[in-house]
Structures are given as C-alpha cells and as structure tokens.
Scaffold this motif. Sequence first.
Motif, short mmCIF file in Angstrom:
data_model
loop_
_atom_site.label_atom_id
_atom_site.label_comp_id
_atom_site.label_asym_id
_atom_site.label_seq_id
_atom_site.Cartn_x
_atom_site.Cartn_y
_atom_site.Cartn_z
N ALA A 1 76.66 15.06 26.42
CA ALA A 1 76.17 14.28 27.55
C ALA A 1 74.79 14.75 28.02
CB ALA A 1 77.16 14.35 28.71
N GLY A 2 74.22 15.74 27.32
CA GLY A 2 72.88 16.20 27.64
C GLY A 2 72.79 17.21 28.76
N LYS A 3 73.87 17.94 29.02
CA LYS A 3 73.88 18.92 30.11
C LYS A 3 73.65 20.33 29.58
CE LYS A 3 75.27 15.26 32.25
NZ LYS A 3 74.22 14.36 32.79
N HIS A 4 73.02 21.16 30.39
CA HIS A 4 72.97 22.58 30.14
C HIS A 4 74.34 23.16 30.48
CE1 HIS A 4 68.63 22.23 29.73
NE2 HIS A 4 68.57 21.65 30.92
N VAL A 5 74.77 24.18 29.74
CA VAL A 5 76.14 24.67 29.88
C VAL A 5 76.16 26.18 30.07
CG1 VAL A 5 78.39 24.90 28.76
CG2 VAL A 5 77.07 22.78 28.49
N MET A 6 76.91 26.59 31.09
CA MET A 6 77.17 28.00 31.35
C MET A 6 78.66 28.26 31.15
SD MET A 6 76.16 30.11 34.79
CE MET A 6 77.04 31.57 35.33
N LEU A 7 79.00 29.30 30.37
CA LEU A 7 80.37 29.61 30.02
C LEU A 7 80.82 30.88 30.72
CD1 LEU A 7 80.03 29.14 26.15
CD2 LEU A 7 80.92 27.45 27.76
N GLU A 8 81.93 30.82 31.46
CA GLU A 8 82.54 32.04 31.98
C GLU A 8 83.00 32.87 30.79
OE1 GLU A 8 83.78 34.45 33.59
OE2 GLU A 8 83.28 34.08 35.67
N LYS A 9 83.26 34.15 31.06
CA LYS A 9 83.77 34.99 29.98
C LYS A 9 85.29 34.86 29.89
CE LYS A 9 86.07 38.25 32.22
NZ LYS A 9 87.43 38.72 31.90
N PRO A 10 85.88 35.00 28.69
CA PRO A 10 85.21 35.00 27.39
C PRO A 10 84.68 33.61 27.09
CG PRO A 10 87.56 34.88 27.09
CD PRO A 10 87.34 35.05 28.56
N PRO A 11 83.63 33.49 26.29
CA PRO A 11 82.99 32.18 26.12
C PRO A 11 83.83 31.15 25.39
CG PRO A 11 82.04 33.80 24.64
CD PRO A 11 82.91 34.56 25.58
N GLY A 12 84.89 31.60 24.70
CA GLY A 12 85.75 30.65 24.01
C GLY A 12 87.03 31.32 23.56
N ALA A 13 87.89 30.55 22.95
CA ALA A 13 89.14 31.09 22.43
C ALA A 13 88.96 31.69 21.04
CB ALA A 13 90.21 30.00 22.39
N SER A 14 87.85 31.39 20.38
CA SER A 14 87.55 31.97 19.08
C SER A 14 86.06 32.18 18.94
CB SER A 14 88.06 31.06 17.95
OG SER A 14 87.22 29.92 17.82
N VAL A 15 85.69 33.07 18.03
CA VAL A 15 84.27 33.35 17.81
C VAL A 15 83.57 32.13 17.21
CG1 VAL A 15 82.62 34.82 16.60
CG2 VAL A 15 84.74 35.81 17.50
N HIS A 16 84.21 31.50 16.24
CA HIS A 16 83.54 30.41 15.52
C HIS A 16 83.23 29.23 16.43
CE1 HIS A 16 82.16 28.07 12.18
NE2 HIS A 16 83.05 27.12 12.42
N GLU A 17 84.13 28.91 17.36
CA GLU A 17 83.85 27.76 18.21
C GLU A 17 82.62 27.99 19.08
OE1 GLU A 17 87.56 27.29 20.27
OE2 GLU A 17 86.79 28.18 22.11
N VAL A 18 82.38 29.23 19.45
CA VAL A 18 81.17 29.52 20.24
C VAL A 18 79.93 29.36 19.37
CG1 VAL A 18 80.01 31.22 21.70
CG2 VAL A 18 82.50 31.11 21.68
#
Length: 309
Positions: A83-100
Amino acid sequence: MNRKLSIAIVGVGKIARDQHLPAIAGLDRFELVACASRNATVEGVRNYPTHDALLQGEPELDAVSLCATPHVRFEQARAALKAGKHVMLEKPPGASVHEVEVLREMARVAGRTLFATWHSRYSPAVEVAREWLAKRAIRSVEVRWKEDVRRWHPGQDWIWTPGGLGVFDPGINALSIVTRILPREIVLKSAALSVPSNRQTPIAAELDFSDEQGVPVHASFDWRYGPVEQWEIEVATSDGNLFLSEGGKRLAIAGQPVDLAAEREYPALYERFQWLIDHGEQDVDVRPLRLVADAFLLGSHQAVEPFED
C-alpha cells in the motif's frame, strides 16, 4: 524533510500502550491518526478492527508501526508495503528470519523504509559500552537475562506456541545488545532448552557461543525468576570488567559506575524511524533473530514441569 508524518499503530496491546503511544505523543514529527486492533481502541484517533480495514480507510497514511504478535507480522507488513507505507516492526521483527529478508527486499523495490527495531539497543549504556569495548581485548562474556513470565506476559498464550519464542522473547533483547556492543560476530556452539511438558516453547535456555577469535560467550535465560529481574551482561577485558545491568540503564567499568543519559528507548526508536524515512533508507538487522533460530536448530530439548499461568 520537516513535514509531519502521519502514522498508525497496528496491535493495541500492552507494549503499544506502555511504550509506543507515549513515545509518538512526545515527538513533533509524527502524528498518530489511526489504530487497528481486534479488541482495543485509542481515544482521539480513527479506529479499525483489522489492518486491512486500516489501509483501505487511510490511503494518505505515511507509516505504520506493527505491534501485534510476530505470528501475523509478515502479512501485515507485506500489505502495508504494497500500500506504499513505511513500516516499523516491533521486536522480534518476524516469526522467521527468511520472512524478514523477504520484507526487506519488498521495501527496497517499493522505495519504502523498513525498520526492524531492537529497543534494548537504545538503552543509555549500550553505545557507551560499545565504544569502550572497541578498544579492549575481550576475554569472556556472561549474559544473565532472567525475569518472571507471569509478571511480563500474564495470560499471553501466544508466547508458548511455535513462533512465540518462549523465553527468547526477552532473551532476544539481550542478544540484540550483545550483537551491538561486541566488536566481532558470535556463533552459537550449543544450546540446552527447557520446555514445559504442556507447552511448545522454552521457559529457560543455556547458550554457548564463541566469537570469531574463540572468545567464549555464555547466556542464561530464565522465565522462572523474580521478583526482581536480572538483566545483566558482564564482559571481562584486559582493562577490567564491563558490567551492564537493568537491561542497559546502568553501567560500571572496572567497578566504577558510569554516568549515563536518561533512558528513552522508544522515543529514540521513533526518531530513528523518522530519520530513515527522511533519508530513504532501511535498518534491518536480523542477527539477534538468527541466533534464536540457531538455538532452536541446535538446541537439545529437556522436558520440565508443566507451566500454568
């Protein structure tokens, strides 16, 4: 670069109310205009039941801060980037390394900022420790990161499911500091994970790492500790020991306390996010998450007594 940035929070839980909302309210460059949460609302802004409804209802939104559990963060971040938004991720950034890593590439192609945050790195002792250790010969590192899960995660079943990390939810904070302050990379050699017999993620862990020159790094994580938390990192060097405590709020070197700036982890995170957006850059360091993934890959599992909240 000086225009106000509109931002929305997705996932209005404890961390959002305790840290994200006050941090945004105290900064001039961000304006909180909306929130999305299944079970909560925030006064004074537009509220949506889902992140999809938020993105549809806020086409002019600049950025989103994702505070929901890591299980759902990839889908939310992917939708926000599309959707064209900047994204900030709380920690941990994802459930897996690859998805990040996938999200990092999506953000690059879209020309958007992706910021994988590690709030403990913004504790006042961290950069002081990093600068001091850069000039010393390090002999060993001991990490003790222990707290009471019932105090910090009451009734939160998601932490005990695959992707919830268990004791690594706080332990990854320690790893985010270690990977920041040590001058060389560390590699996991072995891990022992204590898993309650009625749960799927560990309640305690003992980890042994070494750095590129063979310096030993040991970490002990435990969620059965209290009532006072033990959030400590001790580094033995040629010029005495560096002792970081209270999660980075206190620092002593060779037995002498060091004067530090006031603690402001989350305001500093949003200032960093603003800088990244202004300069068209990303900040995505997956090393702490990769070390946790390695612990699940290499770790031996020991069943311990059931955990009942």
